[in-house]
Write an enzyme that holds these catalytic residues in place. Structure first.
Site, short mmCIF file in Angstrom:
data_model
loop_
_atom_site.label_atom_id
_atom_site.label_comp_id
_atom_site.label_asym_id
_atom_site.label_seq_id
_atom_site.Cartn_x
_atom_site.Cartn_y
_atom_site.Cartn_z
N HIS A 176 6.39 1.62 -4.83
CA HIS A 176 7.24 0.80 -3.95
C HIS A 176 7.35 -0.64 -4.42
CE1 HIS A 176 8.54 3.37 -0.66
NE2 HIS A 176 7.41 4.03 -0.83
N SER B 163 3.04 2.79 1.06
CA SER B 163 4.38 3.25 1.39
C SER B 163 4.65 3.33 2.89
CB SER B 163 4.62 4.62 0.75
OG SER B 163 3.58 5.51 1.10
N LYS C 225 12.89 5.28 -6.65
CA LYS C 225 13.10 4.38 -5.50
C LYS C 225 14.05 3.26 -5.92
CE LYS C 225 9.22 6.14 -3.07
NZ LYS C 225 7.81 6.44 -3.26
C1 LIG Z 1 7.19 7.76 -3.33
C2 LIG Z 1 5.85 7.54 -3.89
C3 LIG Z 1 5.39 8.30 -4.95
C4 LIG Z 1 6.18 9.47 -5.49
O1 LIG Z 1 7.28 9.05 -6.22
P1 LIG Z 1 8.48 10.08 -6.48
O2 LIG Z 1 9.15 9.53 -7.67
O3 LIG Z 1 9.33 10.07 -5.24
O4 LIG Z 1 7.88 11.42 -6.72
C5 LIG Z 1 4.15 8.01 -5.48
N1 LIG Z 1 3.39 7.02 -4.98
C6 LIG Z 1 3.80 6.27 -3.93
C7 LIG Z 1 2.92 5.16 -3.43
C8 LIG Z 1 5.04 6.51 -3.35
O5 LIG Z 1 5.43 5.78 -2.32
#
Ligand SMILES: *Cc1c(COP(=O)(O)O)cnc(C)c1O
Length: 403
Positions: A214, A186, A245
């Site tokens: 992502h 991320s 996301k």
């Molecule tokens: C954003 C993210 C999460 C968490 O996801 P949410 O739905 O925002 O809680 C988990 N793993 C990675 C790699 C992320 O980038």
């Protein structure tokens, strides 16, 4: 009699003062309108390079409509945790849809990607087990690993040989072994080496798990993620994804065998102890997967914008990560500045010129690796991206970050 109570939390003022001293203290930026490629934060109109709204689905008419219709039909809340009375038909429908989309037996949806990772990893491993984990894996994986109380062996970022060494070092010990990686990292936007890691897991009989937060909606056919991108179907036992996301709403999901998902029903603590999504969220996500299938042009535009922006940003001379070649292969491009204060100053300066790029410092990234992370979306126009690049270039020169 009155006594003066000394605030037992007063030490926090010192902690905050220390952050201010370091230059990494921040105030939350507040969005005044919709999450969109151009929007207003704190009253200022900006080109938004900070959201994870890859496909612009946060405001897609079909998703909006689905949320409204579900609210009218089913109300605003689910009323209970999934295992008590909070499993609605629409929750099951979403899970079946995701399982079909991913080509796996079963899927379970959690309240967020964070709880999906933390709740899953902590549920099926214990103190006698081993987790082999990339050093840059997401915080939710790290927390899940810690909660499991398994022994954690960290391998160097994307280093398959090192992961294999770690696996070999515990191969003859009793206990389960889990090899775990982000699909897309991320903070750097680079892609995990799944084929090599799958082979290592197979060689040592380890369970293979990938967090595709992502990559869902970004990589692979119609956004099926890194497993599809690399064609390693059937070689990853546990796939995690997020609905927060590219999918544009909120939630996380875990895909695996029917048995694995049923085990999570019984043991994953966020599933057992925290209320399920409102029906509107489930309906929104169902509509989002339809959009992934029906509007592949969104993902095409995302990648056109990504290639354009990355190339131009590189030409400006910024450090975009990686040693020889830029590390990022996705819509995430970090502008690595190093010093926390300089990073926050850069972020503030571009904001004042109309570009939103969030400064990210320790502890989100390692000390000395502070950066402004940029993310382009399918819904940015080329002219918006060009304008943003002009600002980045101008401010970068003023601050001596580029020549
Ligand atoms: C954003 C993210 C999460 C968490 O996801 P949410 O739905 O925002 O809680 C988990 N793993 C990675 C790699 C992320 O980038």
């Amino acid at each position: 009699m009155t006594t003066t109570r000394i605030d037992p939390l007063s030490f926090l003022s010192d902690e905050l003062a220390a952050l201010k001293q370091k230059g990494t203290y921040f105030k939350l930026r507040v969005l005044d309108d919709e999450q969109a490629p151009v929007c207003h934060f704190d009253g200022r109109k900006v080109i938004n390079l900070a959201s994870n709204n890859y496909l612009g689905l946060t405001t897609h008419p079909k998703l909006r409509e689905a949320a409204l219709a579900a609210t009218r039909k089913y109300g605003v809340g689910s009323g209970a945790v999934r295992t008590i009375a909070g499993t609605m038909k629409i929750h099951m429908e979403l899970e079946e849809k995701i399982a079909r989309f991913k080509g796996v037996e079963a899927c379970v949806v959690f309240q967020s990607g964070f709880t999906a990772n933390a709740g899953t990893v902590s549920s099926f491993l214990g103190p006698d087990d081993y987790i082999i984990s990339d050093e840059l894996n997401h915080a939710s994986i790290i927390d899940g690993c810690r909660l499991s109380r398994a022994k954690i062996l960290v391998f160097r970022h994307k280093d398959v040989t090192h992961a294999e060494e770690r696996l070999a070092s515990v191969a003859n010990l009793p206990g389960k072994k889990l090899l775990i990686t982000d699909g897309v990292f991320s903070m750097d936007g680079d892609i995990g080496p799944l084929p090599g890691l799958c082979a290592a897991a197979e060689k040592y009989g380890a369970i293979m798990m990938v967090d595709d937060a992502h990559s869902s909606g970004v990589l692979g056919r119609n956004g099926r993620g890194t497993i599809d991108h690399f064609g390693v179907h059937g070689r990853v036992d546990i796939q995690v994804g997020t609905l927060s996301k590219a999918i544009g709403a909120l939630g996380g999901y875990v895909c695996g065998t029917r048995d694995f998902i049923e085990y999570l029903y019984h043991r994953a603590r966020p599933f057992l102890f925290s209320t399920s999504h409102p029906p509107s969220v489930a309906a929104t996500c169902i509509a989002a997967f339809d959009v992934l299938e029906d509007e592949p042009e969104l993902i095409e535009r995302l990648w056109t914008n990504t290639h354009f922006f990355k190339k131009e940003l590189g030409l400006l001379g910024f450090n975009v990560g990686g040693v020889t070649t830029p590390a990022s292969e996705t819509p995430i491009t970090p502008i690595i500045i190093g010093d926390g204060r300089a990073t926050m100053d850069f972020s503030k300066a571009i904001f004042e010129q109309g570009v939103m790029g969030t400064g990210i410092a320790f502890p989100t990234v390692p000390e000395g690796k502070a950066r402004v992370r940029t993310i382009v979306t399918a819904t940015h126009t080329e002219s918006e991206l060009t304008q943003a690049l002009e600002v980045l270039g101008k401010v970068g020169k003023q601050m001596g970050l580029i020549a």
